[in-house]
Design an enzyme around this catalytic site. Structure first.
Site, PDB file in Angstrom:
ATOM      1  N   HIS A   1      60.522 -14.617 -32.383  1.00 55.22           N
ATOM      2  CA  HIS A   1      59.848 -13.495 -31.662  1.00 55.22           C
ATOM      3  C   HIS A   1      58.617 -13.861 -31.542  1.00 55.22           C
ATOM      4  O   HIS A   1      57.567 -13.650 -32.384  1.00 55.22           O
ATOM      5  CB  HIS A   1      60.055 -12.059 -32.161  1.00 55.22           C
ATOM      6  CG  HIS A   1      61.497 -11.769 -32.129  1.00 55.22           C
ATOM      7  ND1 HIS A   1      62.051 -10.468 -32.783  1.00 55.22           N
ATOM      8  CD2 HIS A   1      62.575 -12.106 -31.438  1.00 55.22           C
ATOM      9  CE1 HIS A   1      62.996 -10.327 -32.755  1.00 55.22           C
ATOM     10  NE2 HIS A   1      63.571 -11.206 -31.900  1.00 55.22           N
TER      11      HIS A   1
ATOM     12  N   HIS B   1      71.546  -5.786 -35.596  1.00 54.24           N
ATOM     13  CA  HIS B   1      70.614  -6.593 -36.696  1.00 54.24           C
ATOM     14  C   HIS B   1      71.612  -6.767 -37.767  1.00 54.24           C
ATOM     15  O   HIS B   1      71.230  -6.694 -38.983  1.00 54.24           O
ATOM     16  CB  HIS B   1      69.224  -6.252 -37.114  1.00 54.24           C
ATOM     17  CG  HIS B   1      68.456  -6.565 -36.079  1.00 54.24           C
ATOM     18  ND1 HIS B   1      67.159  -6.140 -36.008  1.00 54.24           N
ATOM     19  CD2 HIS B   1      68.435  -7.266 -34.811  1.00 54.24           C
ATOM     20  CE1 HIS B   1      66.320  -6.444 -34.940  1.00 54.24           C
ATOM     21  NE2 HIS B   1      67.135  -7.158 -34.338  1.00 54.24           N
TER      22      HIS B   1
ATOM     23  N   ASP C   1      67.123 -19.658 -29.825  1.00 53.86           N
ATOM     24  CA  ASP C   1      67.792 -18.449 -30.110  1.00 53.86           C
ATOM     25  C   ASP C   1      69.127 -18.354 -29.177  1.00 53.86           C
ATOM     26  O   ASP C   1      68.808 -18.214 -27.932  1.00 53.86           O
ATOM     27  CB  ASP C   1      66.679 -17.461 -30.040  1.00 53.86           C
ATOM     28  CG  ASP C   1      67.267 -15.858 -30.336  1.00 53.86           C
ATOM     29  OD1 ASP C   1      68.343 -15.631 -30.785  1.00 53.86           O
ATOM     30  OD2 ASP C   1      66.301 -15.190 -29.987  1.00 53.86           O
TER      31      ASP C   1
ATOM     32  N   HIS D   1      68.205  -2.017 -26.589  1.00 53.96           N
ATOM     33  CA  HIS D   1      67.189  -3.014 -26.745  1.00 53.96           C
ATOM     34  C   HIS D   1      66.665  -3.558 -25.568  1.00 53.96           C
ATOM     35  O   HIS D   1      66.948  -3.408 -24.455  1.00 53.96           O
ATOM     36  CB  HIS D   1      67.736  -4.079 -27.700  1.00 53.96           C
ATOM     37  CG  HIS D   1      68.883  -5.056 -27.286  1.00 53.96           C
ATOM     38  ND1 HIS D   1      68.512  -5.881 -26.194  1.00 53.96           N
ATOM     39  CD2 HIS D   1      69.999  -5.125 -27.523  1.00 53.96           C
ATOM     40  CE1 HIS D   1      69.860  -6.444 -25.873  1.00 53.96           C
ATOM     41  NE2 HIS D   1      70.697  -6.135 -26.683  1.00 53.96           N
TER      42      HIS D   1
ATOM     43  N   TYR E   1      77.010  -2.255 -26.551  1.00 55.00           N
ATOM     44  CA  TYR E   1      77.348  -2.285 -27.799  1.00 55.00           C
ATOM     45  C   TYR E   1      77.984  -0.734 -28.011  1.00 55.00           C
ATOM     46  O   TYR E   1      77.421   0.334 -27.775  1.00 55.00           O
ATOM     47  CB  TYR E   1      76.267  -2.198 -28.647  1.00 55.00           C
ATOM     48  CG  TYR E   1      75.287  -3.241 -28.431  1.00 55.00           C
ATOM     49  CD1 TYR E   1      75.645  -4.609 -29.172  1.00 55.00           C
ATOM     50  CD2 TYR E   1      74.071  -3.209 -27.748  1.00 55.00           C
ATOM     51  CE1 TYR E   1      74.806  -5.840 -29.001  1.00 55.00           C
ATOM     52  CE2 TYR E   1      73.369  -4.356 -27.457  1.00 55.00           C
ATOM     53  CZ  TYR E   1      73.844  -5.472 -27.894  1.00 55.00           C
ATOM     54  OH  TYR E   1      73.333  -6.677 -27.779  1.00 55.00           O
TER      55      TYR E   1
ATOM     56  N   ASP F   1      74.859 -14.526 -33.275  1.00 53.85           N
ATOM     57  CA  ASP F   1      73.474 -15.069 -32.799  1.00 53.85           C
ATOM     58  C   ASP F   1      72.863 -15.797 -33.866  1.00 53.85           C
ATOM     59  O   ASP F   1      72.555 -15.182 -34.844  1.00 53.85           O
ATOM     60  CB  ASP F   1      72.773 -13.556 -32.774  1.00 53.85           C
ATOM     61  CG  ASP F   1      71.342 -13.484 -32.216  1.00 53.85           C
ATOM     62  OD1 ASP F   1      70.630 -14.649 -32.351  1.00 53.85           O
ATOM     63  OD2 ASP F   1      71.163 -12.297 -31.865  1.00 53.85           O
TER      64      ASP F   1
ATOM     65  N   ARG G   1      76.848  -9.284 -26.669  1.00 54.71           N
ATOM     66  CA  ARG G   1      75.618 -10.063 -26.141  1.00 54.71           C
ATOM     67  C   ARG G   1      75.742 -11.370 -25.858  1.00 54.71           C
ATOM     68  O   ARG G   1      76.440 -12.090 -26.232  1.00 54.71           O
ATOM     69  CB  ARG G   1      74.622  -9.814 -27.129  1.00 54.71           C
ATOM     70  CG  ARG G   1      73.428 -10.301 -26.961  1.00 54.71           C
ATOM     71  CD  ARG G   1      72.090  -9.680 -27.857  1.00 54.71           C
ATOM     72  NE  ARG G   1      72.229 -10.297 -29.090  1.00 54.71           N
ATOM     73  CZ  ARG G   1      72.622  -9.513 -30.355  1.00 54.71           C
ATOM     74  NH1 ARG G   1      72.955  -8.278 -30.262  1.00 54.71           N
ATOM     75  NH2 ARG G   1      72.790 -10.026 -31.419  1.00 54.71           N
TER      76      ARG G   1
END
Length: 430
Positions: free
Chosen positions: A353, A235, A263, A342, A380, A252, A398
């Site tokens: 979300h 994040h 998203d 995640h 990652y 992102d 990602r």
């Protein structure tokens, strides 16, 4: 005319019940300045009304089934804050059977509650309103010798609304497709524009300018623009780093369009060409992502999707030397979490979300037609990782798409932005 969402909510309410649904409050940033206002998601879903200081009263068994309390027209305040719909607009533009100034809510609260067996109200979000409602119920209960009947039960309306929001209508899907298109086109513009030496915030500004210029309200969440090792921070939102030659850039970023979110994540080389090590990690994540997208079909559970992503990524990490050992045992011991920590994705809608139950008791929820979810595996590899091939240090990848579950298979809403490495390199070369 009452919105279809509100009509459906009424059908699902208990008999002899009333719902009190408040709007979001304005939030002070400092002194007398506010953050840009965003309506409460449930209130927006049910009413379509986007002004603060509003309360919806929903009572399907009463003559006035839908009432709005709103800010009254005020020419002086409208000079400062903008036009208000007022009570007349609440009726004519938003289908309310009746509307009143918000200043009259307190005096009418007794009548709203009286005779309702069940009150639908979400406690714990608005303490001031909580105290008013609980205090009025307590006063009504104390008058037990009079023909006054306060609610016997309080139920969180989210138990109805959030399950309604899981399955998107055709109109909602159309809005989400537009949100996805805007975001996808912004990602393409970023791929065309990035160069070594730029700052992450320049890319953020480019993307969010594109959002606004093409009709979005802005970003659906704080954009993540992570160059190099910053991409390994899940994040990361500082967006102050520099884009360097031979490193990857992870973006992102999604747009909000008429209240609905998109998203998208893409990871691509800053100089337009993946190195061998970057390509190996990227292709593994892409293979996993595409396989999981294909599983977005009715009956597939969220846990099945996550498990499949773990299996594919773990086997791939063993091939590349990031992990050593038997894949099944590594999965059992959760060794994959060192690099994949995640979930595979989340439901998407008015909230990025989005709401909805993921488990019924301990059973993972199955997908249904009309569900929209993200599919976003990633790897990652911290630059400080130990005992792994050196060429992979500091690589974060990602890949994320928004996927609609249908009876005919998955529909990728975000397909307008490329994700195959060769396509990305070709686009950037132009």
């Amino acid at each position: 005319m009452i919105r279809p969402q509100l009509a459906e909510f009424m059908k699902r309410m208990d008999k002899k019940s009333v719902a009190i649904i408040p709007a979001a409050r304005e939030v002070t940033r400092s002194n007398d300045t506010q953050y840009r206002y965003r309506q409460d998601s449930d209130f927006l879903y049910l009413t379509g009304f986007e002004e603060p200081d509003s309360i919806a009263i929903i009572a399907p068994d009463r003559e006035q089934k839908y009432t709005l309390f709103v800010r009254a027209r005020d020419p002086e305040r409208e000079i400062w804050d903008g036009k208000r719909f007022g009570v007349e607009g609440a009726r004519s533009e938003f289908g309310a059977d009746e509307a009143y100034p918000i200043a009259e809510f307190d005096e009418k609260l007794h009548d709203i509650l009286d005779g309702a067996h069940v009150l639908y109200y979400r406690l714990g979000v608005n303490p001031d309103l909580d105290n008013k409602i609980i205090g009025e119920i307590a006063r009504m209960r104390a008058l037990n010798r009079k023909p006054i009947h306060p609610p016997r039960t309080i139920i969180d309306p989210a138990t109805i609304v959030h399950e309604m929001r899981v399955i998107k209508s055709d109109e909602e899907i159309e809005l989400m497709q537009r949100a996805a298109d805007i975001a996808a086109e912004a990602h393409v513009e970023a791929m065309k524009a990035v160069r070594p030496g730029m700052k992450e915030f320049e890319v953020e500004a480019l993307i969010e300018h594109f959002f606004r210029r093409h009709g979005a309200a802005g970003p659906a969440y704080t954009s993540i623009i992570g160059a190099g090792a910053n991409a390994t921070v899940l994040h990361y939102i500082s967006n102050i780093g520099e884009l360097r030659d031979c490193e990857l850039l992870l973006i992102d970023a999604g747009a909000e369009y008429h209240g609905y979110a998109s998203d998208i994540t893409r990871t691509f080389p800053i100089n337009g060409r993946y190195t061998k090590a970057q390509r190996e990690i990227y292709d593994l994540v892409l293979e996993t992502q595409m396989a999981c997208v294909e599983m977005v079909r009715p009956g597939t559970t969220h846990d099945e999707l996550k498990s499949h992503s773990i299996e594919l990524l773990t086997a791939g990490m063993v091939r590349l030397g990031l992990l050593q050992g038997n894949p099944a045992q590594l999965i059992k011991d959760k060794k994959y979490e060192k690099f994949y920590m995640h979930g595979l994705g989340h439901m998407l809608g008015i909230d990025v979300h989005d709401v909805g139950v993921y488990y019924y008791d301990k059973q993972s929820r199955a997908l249904e037609p009309g569900t929209v979810m993200t599919v976003e595996p990633g790897l990652y590899i911290s630059p400080y990782s130990k005992d792994i091939p050196e060429q992979y240090l500091g690589i974060g990848v990602r890949i994320e798409d928004d996927v609609l579950c249908t009876n005919n298979g998955p529909r990728v809403l975000t397909s307008k932005v490329p994700k195959h490495a060769d396509e990305i390199e070709k686009l950037m070369a132009r």
